[in-house]
Design an enzyme around this catalytic site. Structure first.
Site, PDB file in Angstrom:
ATOM      1  N   LYS A 196       0.809  -1.237   0.000  1.00 26.24           N
ATOM      2  CA  LYS A 196       0.000   0.000   0.000  1.00 26.24           C
ATOM      3  C   LYS A 196       0.835   1.276   0.000  1.00 26.24           C
ATOM      4  CE  LYS A 196      -3.296  -2.594   2.802  1.00 26.24           C
ATOM      5  NZ  LYS A 196      -3.995  -2.687   4.071  1.00 26.24           N
TER       6      LYS A 196
ATOM      7  N   ASP B 144      -6.592  -6.236  10.048  1.00 27.06           N
ATOM      8  CA  ASP B 144      -7.917  -5.605   9.983  1.00 27.06           C
ATOM      9  C   ASP B 144      -9.042  -6.611   9.750  1.00 27.06           C
ATOM     10  OD1 ASP B 144      -7.078  -6.118   7.404  1.00 27.06           O
ATOM     11  OD2 ASP B 144      -7.516  -4.129   6.619  1.00 27.06           O
TER      12      ASP B 144
END
Length: 409
Positions: free
Chosen positions: A169, A205
Site C-alpha cells: 500500500k 484488519d
C-alpha cells in the site's frame, strides 16, 4: 435510415462490448478459482508446503472470542493506509448485562516522507499522534491496554509479537521489514516518555472486523476486507494449523490471499488490463459504477475529457464489467473459505456470518449485491449472513485487547 453518426456510435459500442466480454467469468470458471484457492490454503497450513504457498494462512494467535465479561477503557490504533486512526473504546455492561460500547476517534494523515522514510520516523509519528489524542482526552496519566490493528502481512509469534514480512500500500519505511512491529511501537512510546501504554495485542484488519461483528452476531467466524486491498480471515481447527503447536480448540487464521496468483494459479484468467493495472497500482482510482450519467460526465470532465452521452454509456459499461468481475472473484475466494469450514464440520448444516469492512464494499453502489449473490451460488448449502462492520478495525482491536488482558490477568 440511421445517420452516419448513429452507425459509428453503434459500431463503437459493439467493439466495446466485444472487449468487455473478456471480463465475464462463467460459473464453472469461478468454481475453478475457488478450488485453486482452497488448494493454496491447504498448502499454506502445512509445514512442508507453507513456504511455497501463495496463500500464506498466517496464525494470528487469537484463540477465543469475547464472552461479554470484558469491560473497561481500551485504546485502539488502526494503521492500514495513508490515514492512521487512534480510538478510545469504552466497554460497559448495560442493565440487561449485555455489552454497551462507545467510541471516540481521531484520524491523522501520514505524510509521504514518513511512509517512505525510516521505521523510527514512522513509529515516532504514530507515538506523537497517540500523545496528542491522550492530551485531547485528558488521559495521559492512565496506562490503558492497547490493541493495534496493523493491516500488512505479518508472521505472528504471539498475539503481541509479529514480524513484518513486507510493506504494501505504498509504505516503504526502512528498517521495519523483518522486525517485531509491537517492539517498534513500544520503543517509540519509550522514546517519547510522556505516556505509558500496555500494548497487549496486534491484529490484522480482517481479524478486528470479525471480532467487532462477533459482538453483534455470535455466528460471525469470518472477517473480510474489500477496500484498498482484499483479504479474509476465519476460525480454523487448531489441529490443521501446523505452524502452531496444539491440537485442541481453534485459532483465527489470516489467509493473506492477496498473494493468490503470484505463482501462476490465475494466469489463464488474467487479462492484459490486469497487467497494466498491476504496473500502475500506486495510483488512485475512481469507483464510477453508479449509472448516474451526470456523475460520470463530471468525473470525465475533471479528467480533461468533454464526453458525449455515448462516451458516458461506454464508461458505465466498462465500470460495470470491471466491478462485477471483481465482485465475482472476491466471491470465489470467500466461497472457498466457507467451503473449507463446512468440510471441517463434516458437511453438516452450517450457520455462518461474515463480517465485512472496506471502502469498496461500503461505498460502491452495486458491489455488495453482486458479491453476495455469487457467494451464495458458489458456496455449499449454508445459512450465510453478511454483516457490514461499523468501525470494525478499531473496535475489534479494542475487544481483542480486552480478551488478551483478561487472559493475562
Amino acid at each position: 435510415m440511421p445517420s452516419n453518426r448513429t452507425r459509428i456510435e453503434h459500431s463503437r459500442m459493439q467493439k466495446v462490448q466485444q472487449i468487455l466480454s473478456e471480463f465475464h467469468l462463467e460459473k464453472e470458471e469461478l468454481l475453478e478459482v475457488m478450488r485453486r484457492i482452497q488448494q493454496e490454503m491447504e498448502k499454506g497450513l502445512r509445514l512442508e508446503t507453507h513456504k511455497t504457498a501463495s496463500v500464506k494462512m498466517l496464525p494470528t494467535y487469537v484463540r477465543s472470542t469475547p464472552d461479554g465479561s470484558e469491560v473497561g477503557d481500551f485504546l485502539a490504533l488502526d494503521l492500514g493506509g495513508t490515514n492512521f486512526r487512534v480510538m478510545l473504546v469504552k466497554v460497559a455492561e448495560d442493565e440487561n448485562q449485555s455489552w454497551k460500547i462507545t467510541t471516540s476517534n481521531q484520524r491523522y494523515s501520514i505524510p509521504i516522507a514518513v511512509m517512505t522514510g525510516t521505521a523510527e520516523m514512522l513509529f515516532d509519528y504514530i507515538a506523537l499522534c497517540i500523545s496528542n489524542f491522550l492530551d485531547e482526552h485528558n488521559m495521559k496519566d492512565k496506562k490503558l491496554p492497547l490493541g493495534f490493528t496493523f493491516s500488512f502481512p505479518v508472521r505472528h509469534e504471539d498475539i503481541d509479537k509479529g514480524i513484518l514480512l513486507n510493506w504494501t500500500k505504498g509504505f516503504k519505511a526502512s528498517g521495519a521489514e523483518g522486525n517485531n512491529v509491537v517492539g517498534l511501537l513500544r520503543d517509540a512510546i519509550k522514546r517519547r516518555g510522556d505516556f505509558e501504554m500496555d500494548v497487549v495485542a496486534m491484529v490484522n484488519d480482517t481479524v478486528a472486523t470479525m471480532i467487532s461483528c462477533y459482538y453483534e452476531d455470535h455466528s460471525c467466524e469470518v472477517g473480510m476486507i474489500v477496500g484498498t486491498g482484499c483479504n479474509a480471515c476465519y476460525m480454523e481447527e487448531l489441529k490443521n494449523v501446523e505452524l502452531v503447536e496444539g491440537e485442541e480448540g481453534r485459532m483465527c487464521v489470516n489467509t493473506e490471499w492477496g498473494g493468490f496468483g503470484d505463482t501462476g494459479e490465475l494466469e489463464e484468467f488474467r487479462l492484459e488490463y490486469d497487467c497494466i493495472v498491476d504496473e500502475m497500482s500506486n495510483n488512485p482510482g475512481y469507483h464510477l459504477d453508479t449509472g448516474d450519467q451526470k456523475q460520470i460526465y463530471n468525473v470525465l470532465t475533471k479528467l480533461g475529457v468533454l464526453p458525449s452521452k455515448a462516451d458516458c454509456d461506454i464508461v458505465h459499461l466498462v465500470c460495470e464489467s470491471i466491478s462485477t468481475r471483481a465482485a465475482h472473484i472476491c466471491a470465489a475466494g470467500l466461497a472457498g473459505v466457507i467451503n473449507r469450514m463446512w468440510e471441517n464440520k463434516h458437511k453438516q448444516t452450517m450457520k455462518i456470518t461474515v463480517g465485512i469492512d472496506g471502502s469498496v464494499y461500503k461505498l460502491h453502489p452495486h458491489f455488495k449485491h453482486r458479491f453476495q449473490k455469487m457467494v451464495k451460488e458458489l458456496a455449499p448449502p449454508c445459512d450465510i449472513t453478511f454483516l457490514q462492520s461499523n468501525e470494525g478495525s478499531g473496535r475489534g482491536a479494542a475487544l481483542i485487547s480486552a480478551v488478551a488482558s483478561k487472559m493475562a490477568s
